[in-house]
Enzyme design. Structure first.
Site, PDB file in Angstrom:
ATOM      1  N   CYS A 134      52.444  50.463  50.232  1.00  0.00           N
ATOM      2  CA  CYS A 134      52.405  51.707  50.980  1.00  0.00           C
ATOM      3  C   CYS A 134      52.387  53.035  50.297  1.00  0.00           C
ATOM      4  O   CYS A 134      51.269  53.937  50.460  1.00  0.00           O
ATOM      5  CB  CYS A 134      53.340  51.676  51.994  1.00  0.00           C
ATOM      6  SG  CYS A 134      54.955  50.903  51.562  1.00  0.00           S
TER       7      CYS A 134
ATOM      8  N   ARG B  15      57.293  40.216  44.380  1.00  0.00           N
ATOM      9  CA  ARG B  15      58.637  40.715  44.494  1.00  0.00           C
ATOM     10  C   ARG B  15      59.665  39.427  44.165  1.00  0.00           C
ATOM     11  O   ARG B  15      59.174  38.425  43.936  1.00  0.00           O
ATOM     12  CB  ARG B  15      58.813  40.216  46.232  1.00  0.00           C
ATOM     13  CG  ARG B  15      58.206  41.428  46.925  1.00  0.00           C
ATOM     14  CD  ARG B  15      58.420  41.471  48.349  1.00  0.00           C
ATOM     15  NE  ARG B  15      57.573  42.484  48.999  1.00  0.00           N
ATOM     16  CZ  ARG B  15      57.074  42.548  50.380  1.00  0.00           C
ATOM     17  NH1 ARG B  15      58.035  41.869  51.114  1.00  0.00           N
ATOM     18  NH2 ARG B  15      56.389  43.296  50.685  1.00  0.00           N
TER      19      ARG B  15
ATOM     20  N   GLN C 297      49.108  40.791  50.692  1.00  0.00           N
ATOM     21  CA  GLN C 297      49.409  41.165  51.990  1.00  0.00           C
ATOM     22  C   GLN C 297      47.693  41.473  52.418  1.00  0.00           C
ATOM     23  O   GLN C 297      47.080  42.356  51.718  1.00  0.00           O
ATOM     24  CB  GLN C 297      50.335  42.320  52.029  1.00  0.00           C
ATOM     25  CG  GLN C 297      51.699  42.058  51.645  1.00  0.00           C
ATOM     26  CD  GLN C 297      52.561  43.214  51.793  1.00  0.00           C
ATOM     27  OE1 GLN C 297      52.319  44.213  51.335  1.00  0.00           O
ATOM     28  NE2 GLN C 297      53.666  42.993  52.460  1.00  0.00           N
TER      29      GLN C 297
ATOM     30  N   ASP D 183      47.292  44.274  54.238  1.00  0.00           N
ATOM     31  CA  ASP D 183      48.195  45.197  54.330  1.00  0.00           C
ATOM     32  C   ASP D 183      47.244  46.625  54.779  1.00  0.00           C
ATOM     33  O   ASP D 183      46.405  47.208  54.342  1.00  0.00           O
ATOM     34  CB  ASP D 183      48.865  45.704  53.123  1.00  0.00           C
ATOM     35  CG  ASP D 183      50.154  46.269  53.346  1.00  0.00           C
ATOM     36  OD1 ASP D 183      50.463  46.640  54.655  1.00  0.00           O
ATOM     37  OD2 ASP D 183      50.904  46.743  52.513  1.00  0.00           O
TER      38      ASP D 183
ATOM     39  N   HIS E  15      47.663  50.539  56.409  1.00  0.00           N
ATOM     40  CA  HIS E  15      48.546  51.854  56.686  1.00  0.00           C
ATOM     41  C   HIS E  15      47.713  52.826  57.601  1.00  0.00           C
ATOM     42  O   HIS E  15      46.573  53.124  57.114  1.00  0.00           O
ATOM     43  CB  HIS E  15      49.048  52.570  55.396  1.00  0.00           C
ATOM     44  CG  HIS E  15      50.102  51.518  54.955  1.00  0.00           C
ATOM     45  ND1 HIS E  15      49.742  50.651  53.879  1.00  0.00           N
ATOM     46  CD2 HIS E  15      51.363  51.280  55.176  1.00  0.00           C
ATOM     47  CE1 HIS E  15      50.765  49.990  53.585  1.00  0.00           C
ATOM     48  NE2 HIS E  15      51.745  50.192  54.017  1.00  0.00           N
TER      49      HIS E  15
ATOM     50  N   HIS F 209      52.780  51.117  59.466  1.00  0.00           N
ATOM     51  CA  HIS F 209      52.689  49.735  58.805  1.00  0.00           C
ATOM     52  C   HIS F 209      52.217  48.644  59.448  1.00  0.00           C
ATOM     53  O   HIS F 209      52.998  48.388  60.491  1.00  0.00           O
ATOM     54  CB  HIS F 209      53.921  49.313  57.960  1.00  0.00           C
ATOM     55  CG  HIS F 209      54.489  50.302  57.141  1.00  0.00           C
ATOM     56  ND1 HIS F 209      54.591  50.361  55.705  1.00  0.00           N
ATOM     57  CD2 HIS F 209      55.325  51.615  57.402  1.00  0.00           C
ATOM     58  CE1 HIS F 209      55.324  51.550  55.211  1.00  0.00           C
ATOM     59  NE2 HIS F 209      55.607  52.221  56.246  1.00  0.00           N
TER      60      HIS F 209
END
Length: 649
Positions: free
Chosen positions: A345, A374, A392, A394, A396, A522
RNA sequence: GCCGCCUUAGCUCAGUCGGUUAGAGCGACGCACUCGUAAUGCGUAGGUCAUCGGUUCGAUUCCGAUAGGCGGCUCCA
């Protein structure tokens, strides 16, 4: 409604409500004015008494709780030094924690189980007794953990805690296990109850496994040894449950991943860091391609960001403050700390703020297959579902306040639609609301929660509200799916973020010329590609639908002479984008079928003299059925259509 | 990270109460066979018994450390 001077059990018997004999439909407890009670519980005139069957949710919990007592008694029989922790019922079973010098070994579990069977057979009576705190303390002087619980009573133990089964009532009670013949007390435990009338009411149980467990769930406390077991109202239901577990084991993605040559975790690379082999790579690429296309259609813009970054970025975003423990250690580059990114992000925010933004651009939807790292503790790494490096899907989304509600609604729709395309059908959502510690104003939270709620209402998805379970910066919707054998997985998540736009000071110019702060959503859909891959693999037990199958068609010749003919069919299929192989090995045809079957290939096309004469092929499907003499044209059409429609076969 | 268990051929697993040449099935490779819907036969290769250290005349076997895995606990932004 009953008369005074009797017991709940007697009242139910008199009213003819259920059998109080051991068995699958036994009434084993009572609900007196809405409270669960032993059958032996005295009742007053005017009380409302209802039967509790052993197979009901409450009944099973009581059965399992009582079986946990039998376990504890057996353990203390065998090892009188064992100190008792707690022993509550849990989903599909129960556990009991013990403080013992030597952890339990598999053989020890067998011995304990054998002793438990004797106790069950003996038919010991569970007998409830109210005690004062002083009495409890002196009777349980040898049980330090029980004493601690007595000290906690009325303090921190809430009705939801596992500990509440020991001390959760309004008074302290001890349950004695009595010898059915002599009435002598054989064993006792501090316990809220209620319990089965006798141990004979346990129709089926099994000890499952043992492991360490922190006392009262905190890693600051000493570790006890926990034994897990399961118990059911009938042998057949227990067998069914055990069969489900065996099926889950059969579907384990770590096992299937190796068998089907999809991915591996080379030790040389490091724990929790998967590599995808060619066949796994195909599945993954098809998943990504499809997702990419759908995102493009839905108005997303694709971005790319690096894997490492200066620590400063994550200081600004707050991650280094809150989540440093879950990040890989920094590397020193020219005297500056760089980190592998645990989230995408902040980088997407930087893309937003790379230039001035107009309200006309909103909602701005940025999307990336962003790989993050991670640091998962060594004990929690688990195949593809809990890895240390993963990608991800992912996104936004930056939008104005008035766009929030409609955007969330269409997002939820999009998410569920895409998951359906992957063959998942059973969804449930969870709305997590403002926690005790939060940032932003209550008004902002109320607005975001209302937007999420209205999106959920519009979606028609069943959902539950988890009060106070939101992240500190945002309320969220999590989408859970049920797989083919009924297991629930959390996949997608939608979060409305108040924190990051402010931390990075991002703005847009509104129609009235003022500068406004956008809302940020998100959204991860698969969550992580790897994890979703693992879940799909288990959902399909490796038998992917044709559109996802790494090899969609295997051509199997009856004899070597038929290979050129199948090669020709294969090249026609290849022209249509089908992934096809011809098995030209010198195995016998039956063996080739077996191999293709074990690789879970959706279509086998078999050809011999008869087929060639008719310009045809013969199908064999994964379920063993066959369709002979299908013209080449029809065969191609059938396969291409199934792939295009993304159906399972 | 904590507790426990595990690691023998590509895979699944025997085996060694510490003794010199560590086995099987599947898979791979080769040869023969040319076959109509889940395993043709024969043969060959493949192992520093996870790694490192210790005990011992001798360690794959016993002990310790490390790595990786499995089951729990804690954690999962």
């Amino acid at each position: 409604m009953v008369e005074a001077g009797t017991t709940a059990g007697a009242a139910l018997a008199e009213a003819g409500l259920g059998e109080q004999q051991p068995g699958e439909h036994a009434v084993i407890a009572a609900r007196v004015n809405g409270q669960l009670r032993d059958l032996a519980c005295p009742v007053e005139a005017g009380d409302v008494v209802e039967p509790v069957e052993i197979g009901s949710a409450d009944g099973r919990a009581i059965l399992r709780h009582s079986t946990a007592h039998v376990l504890a008694q057996a353990v203390q029989d065998i090892n009188p030094q064992a100190k008792l922790g707690i022993g509550p019922p849990v989903e599909a079973g129960f556990y009991y924690d013990f403080d013992v010098d030597q952890p339990f070994e598999p053989d020890a579990l067998k011995a304990i189980e054998a002793r438990m069977r004797q106790i069950v057979k003996q038919g010991q009576r569970f007998s409830r007794r109210v005690v004062s705190e002083g009495e409890a303390r002196s009777e349980l002087a040898g049980e330090p953990y029980k004493l601690e619980l007595i000290g906690l009573k009325g303090g921190t133990v809430s009705a939801d805690d596992d500990e509440s089964v020991e001390v959760g009532g309004s008074e302290l009670t001890i349950y004695d296990n009595l010898n059915p013949g002599t009435g002598e007390v054989i064993w006792k435990d501090l316990c809220r109850g209620p319990h089965l009338p006798t141990t004979r009411f346990i129709p089926a149980f099994k000890l499952m496994r043992s492991g360490g467990a922190y006392w009262r769930g905190s890693e600051k406390n000493p570790q006890l040894q926990r034994i897990y077991g399961t118990a059911w109202e009938s042998r057949s239901l227990q067998d069914e449950y055990l069969a489900m577990l065996a099926e889950a084991e059969r579907r384990d993605h770590r096992k299937l991943g190796a068998e089907l040559d999809l991915f591996s975790f080379p030790t040389e690379i490091g724990s929790g860091l998967p590599v995808f082999h060619p066949k796994g790579g195909i599945i993954r690429r098809v998943m990504e391609d499809y997702s990419r296309r759908r995102h493009e259609e839905a108005g997303y813009q694709f971005v790319n960001t690096p894997h490492i970054t200066k620590g400063e970025l994550f200081e600004r975003s707050g991650h280094l403050g809150f989540y440093k423990e879950s990040m890989f250690s920094p590397m020193d580059i020219d005297g500056v700390d760089y980190y592998a990114k645990p989230m995408n992000c902040p980088m997407h925010v930087l893309i937003y703020s790379s230039r001035g933004r107009s309200y006309r651009e909103l909602p701005l939807r940025l999307f990336e297959f962003g790989t993050v790292y991670r640091y998962e503790k060594s004990g929690v790494v688990h195949g593809l579902t809990r890895a240390r490096g993963f990608t991800q899907d992912d996104s936004h989304i930056f939008c104005s306040p008035e766009q929030l509600a409609p955007e969330l609604a269409s997002l939820l729709d999009f998410v569920v639609g895409l998951l359906r395309d992957f063959g998942l059908t059973d969804f449930e959502a969870e709305l997590s609301t403002r926690p005790e510690k939060y940032v932003g104003t209550p008004e902002e939270w109320a607005e975001a929660e209302a937007a999420l709620k209205s999106a959920l209402d519009k979606s028609g998805l069943p959902y539950t509200v988890a009060e106070g379970e939101g992240a500190f910066y945002a309320p969220k919707i999590d989408v859970h799916v049920k797989d083919a054998i009924g297991r629930r997985w959390q996949l997608s998540t939608l979060q409305v973020d108040f924190q990051e736009p402010g931390r990075f000071g991002i703005e847009y110019q509104a129609a009235d010329g003022t500068r406004q702060r956008p809302y940020m959503i998100h959204r991860a859909l698969f969550g992580s590609i790897e994890r979703f891959f693992g879940i799909l693999l288990e959902h399909y037990a490796g038998a992917f639908p044709p559109w996802l199958a790494p090899v969609q068609v295997v051509g199997i010749p009856i004899a070597d002479a038929h290979v050129p003919y199948l090669d020709k069919v294969a090249s026609l299929l290849r022209e249509r984008g089908i992934r096809v192989e011809v098995d030209a090995s010198d195995d016998r045809m039956q063996k080739k079928i077996r191999s293709a079957q074990r690789q879970k290939v959706p279509y086998m096309l078999i050809a011999g003299d008869e087929d060639i004469a008719a310009d045809a092929v013969s199908f064999r499907y994964r379920d063993g059925t066959q369709k002979n003499g299908v013209s080449i044209e029809q065969a191609i059409d059938e396969i291409v259509t199934a792939v295009r429609e993304r159906v399972q076969v």
